[in-house]
Write a protein that holds these residues in place. Structure first.
Motif, PDB file in Angstrom:
ATOM      1  N   PRO A 150       0.794  -1.234   0.000  1.00  0.00           N
ATOM      2  CA  PRO A 150       0.000   0.000   0.000  1.00  0.00           C
ATOM      3  C   PRO A 150       0.830   1.290   0.000  1.00  0.00           C
ATOM      4  N   GLU A 151       0.336   2.243  -0.749  1.00  0.00           N
ATOM      5  CA  GLU A 151       0.795   3.634  -0.645  1.00  0.00           C
ATOM      6  C   GLU A 151      -0.344   4.424  -0.004  1.00  0.00           C
ATOM      7  N   TRP A 152       0.010   5.438   0.777  1.00  0.00           N
ATOM      8  CA  TRP A 152      -1.014   6.250   1.424  1.00  0.00           C
ATOM      9  C   TRP A 152      -0.432   7.610   1.745  1.00  0.00           C
ATOM     10  N   ALA A 202       9.467   7.505   1.968  1.00  0.00           N
ATOM     11  CA  ALA A 202       8.584   8.587   1.542  1.00  0.00           C
ATOM     12  C   ALA A 202       8.453   8.465   0.027  1.00  0.00           C
ATOM     13  N   GLU A 203       7.230   8.416  -0.455  1.00  0.00           N
ATOM     14  CA  GLU A 203       6.986   8.251  -1.900  1.00  0.00           C
ATOM     15  C   GLU A 203       6.929   9.610  -2.602  1.00  0.00           C
ATOM     16  N   LEU A 204       6.671   9.529  -3.911  1.00  0.00           N
ATOM     17  CA  LEU A 204       6.719  10.725  -4.759  1.00  0.00           C
ATOM     18  C   LEU A 204       5.757  11.848  -4.332  1.00  0.00           C
ATOM     19  N   GLN A 209       3.434   8.064   1.560  1.00  0.00           N
ATOM     20  CA  GLN A 209       4.289   7.073   2.205  1.00  0.00           C
ATOM     21  C   GLN A 209       4.056   5.720   1.547  1.00  0.00           C
ATOM     22  N   GLU A 210       5.095   4.899   1.562  1.00  0.00           N
ATOM     23  CA  GLU A 210       4.914   3.497   1.164  1.00  0.00           C
ATOM     24  C   GLU A 210       5.603   2.621   2.196  1.00  0.00           C
ATOM     25  N   LEU A 211       4.852   1.700   2.753  1.00  0.00           N
ATOM     26  CA  LEU A 211       5.371   0.817   3.799  1.00  0.00           C
ATOM     27  C   LEU A 211       4.779  -0.561   3.544  1.00  0.00           C
TER      28      LEU A 211
HETATM   29 MG    MG Z   1       5.437   2.950  -4.799  1.00  0.00          MG
END
Ligand code: MG
Ligand code: GLU
Length: 464
Positions: A150-152, A202-204, A209-211
């Protein structure tokens, strides 16, 4: 992979597990235990049991109106025969899913099966659908390993307005430092509930966030995605922050995917049946058929994996979210990406990622749909289209047409129309689930069709 990867629900003595979790709940001083499920519209809902009577309710369940599987994310009730104000089902806990919630005082959680009053699986329950597909794979001596990735986005709320917590860059320690305190608590909370973190960054997108957590057998992977969503949102709230899993929380920022990784194994999870050492990209004939099944059903499958009106804002070309019915090795613009295996771990790390997947989906339904489509590919011995090794958006229409790299549906309405024509998926879902699911989605399509974009963003940003 000789780890303890077993389908717990079939190997555990459920009565002793029930006794064990009652003792655990009492020892931890819990006052309430939330009985949680994910509904047809991807919303996690539930009711709590007081600690008195928890032991009893583990067997009897908690009552729920039949109408809830006809409920939408806007809390509107869709018109479905037999899903009105009269009638009940039971939410009956799967005791293997019990956890102590680190984000709510004196509170536990347990995931439930929906059952009829006489204890049968309820035909409109998504978790039952996934169990059926796991069983269908098992009939072929196949077991599915999966991970939701998941990205959030983390946001602050001022009045009615949600703003990203930062404007940091992709993979930057700046972004990781700004979110460090809440991320630390989230990691601890996931670990305390048995979820092991694989990677974090930390995503774009701003505040994005991506974890990721470890892969697991299909049912456990879907269960964990529900617990994960609850945990991230619950811990964020303790920090005064709002975690949004909406596919596109803000129009000008990267979307939140929830890429779905999967591989097919022997029943004991010792041999990865997707892996063949000498084959192209190490993909076995079985993997290619499974992938061909997914690509074959994708225009309809999307109704399950990209399940909200907001989902289709994310599926745009050149956003690394997937916009075409294509696959390729490490190709982040195709619907299916074959993840490059890790040196020295080729056999166990060979897996495929469905990029056209987000967290507004009910994870039981999306994974069950993927399995149904993949098994259909195996049953029919479908041939896989050629690998695409460039951004499919840079091909011209004729080139795309030649390899079947169609544009994915551009709206939930299109995807639902495709689902209504896909007999394999409809049959796998069963009449009750399919009818209620489609009715819920069609009511959303109608409701959002009457409103503007601002309403859509506002209604999605904190529902998922
Ligand atoms: Mg990603
Ligand atoms: N945010 C992208 C998506 O919507 C994914 C970016 C990536 O991790 O490749 O799926």
């Amino acid at each position: 992979m000789a780890t303890a990867l077993t389908d717990t629900t079939t190997t555990v003595d459920l009565d002793s597990k029930r006794r064990e979790i009652v003792a655990q709940a009492e020892a931890a001083g819990l006052r309430l235990v939330r009985f949680l499920y994910c509904d047809n519209d991807g919303i996690i809902r539930g009711k709590s049991s007081g600690i008195n009577g928890f032991a009893d309710r583990l067997n009897t369940g908690i009552g729920l109106t039949l109408a809830m599987q006809a409920f939408t994310m806007l809390d509107h009730l869709a018109t479905v025969d037999g899903m009105g104000p009269v009638g009940e089902i039971r939410l009956v806990p799967d005791p293997t899913t019990f956890t102590i919630a680190p984000y709510a005082p004196h509170t536990g959680t347990v995931l439930v099966d929906m059952q009829t009053l006489d204890g049968q699986p309820y035909a409109a329950d998504g978790r039952a659908f996934l169990k059926r597909m796991v069983d269908r794979a098992a009939e072929r001596d196949l077991a599915i390993l999966a991970a939701f990735e998941p990205e959030w986005s983390l946001a602050r709320k001022t009045g009615e307005q949600f703003d990203p917590i930062d404007d940091s860059g992709c993979f930057t320690p700046t972004g990781m430092n700004i979110a460090a305190a809440v991320i630390d608590d989230i990691v601890a909370a996931l670990q305390s509930q048995g979820m092991q973190v694989e990677q974090y960054y930390a995503e774009l997108g701003w505040g994005q966030q991506e974890l990721s957590i470890s892969p697991a057998p299909a049912l456990t992977a879907a269960d964990r995605h529900v617990l994960y969503r609850e945990t991230v949102r619950g811990v964020a709230l303790q920090h005064g922050l709002y975690a949004s899993f909406a596919p596109k929380p803000w129009g000008d920022q990267a979307g939140n995917g929830c890429h779905l990784h999967f591989s097919v194994w022997d029943p004991d999870y010792r041999t990865n049946r997707f892996y063949q050492q000498a084959a192209e990209y190490h993909l076995s004939p079985l993997a290619r058929q499974f992938m061909a099944g997914i690509l074959n059903h994708l225009p309809a499958l999307l109704a399950l994996t990209c399940a909200s009106v907001n989902s289709y804002r994310r599926l745009q070309p050149q956003m690394w979210a997937s916009a075409y019915r294509a696959w390729g090795p490490d190709n982040r613009e195709g619907a299916l990406r074959v993840a490059s295996p890790f040196k020295g771990h080729e056999a166990e790390s060979t897996n495929v990622e469905l990029k056209s997947s987000d967290s507004s989906a009910n994870p039981y339904l999306s994974l069950a749909g993927v399995i149904a489509a993949g098994l259909d590919g195996i049953e029919r011995g479908l041939a896989l289209s050629p690998a695409v090794t460039v951004d499919p958006h840079t091909l011209d229409d004729a080139q795309r047409k030649k390899i079947g790299a169609d544009r994915l549906p551009a709206s939930l309405q299109e995807a639902i129309a495709n689902l209504k024509r896909d007999d394999v998926l409809l049959k796998a879902m069963g009449e009750r689930l399919a009818t209620s699911y489609i009715a819920v989605k069609e009511l959303d399509i109608e409701a959002f069709g009457q409103q503007d974009d601002a309403f859509e963003f506002r209604q999605h940003i904190y529902k998922y």
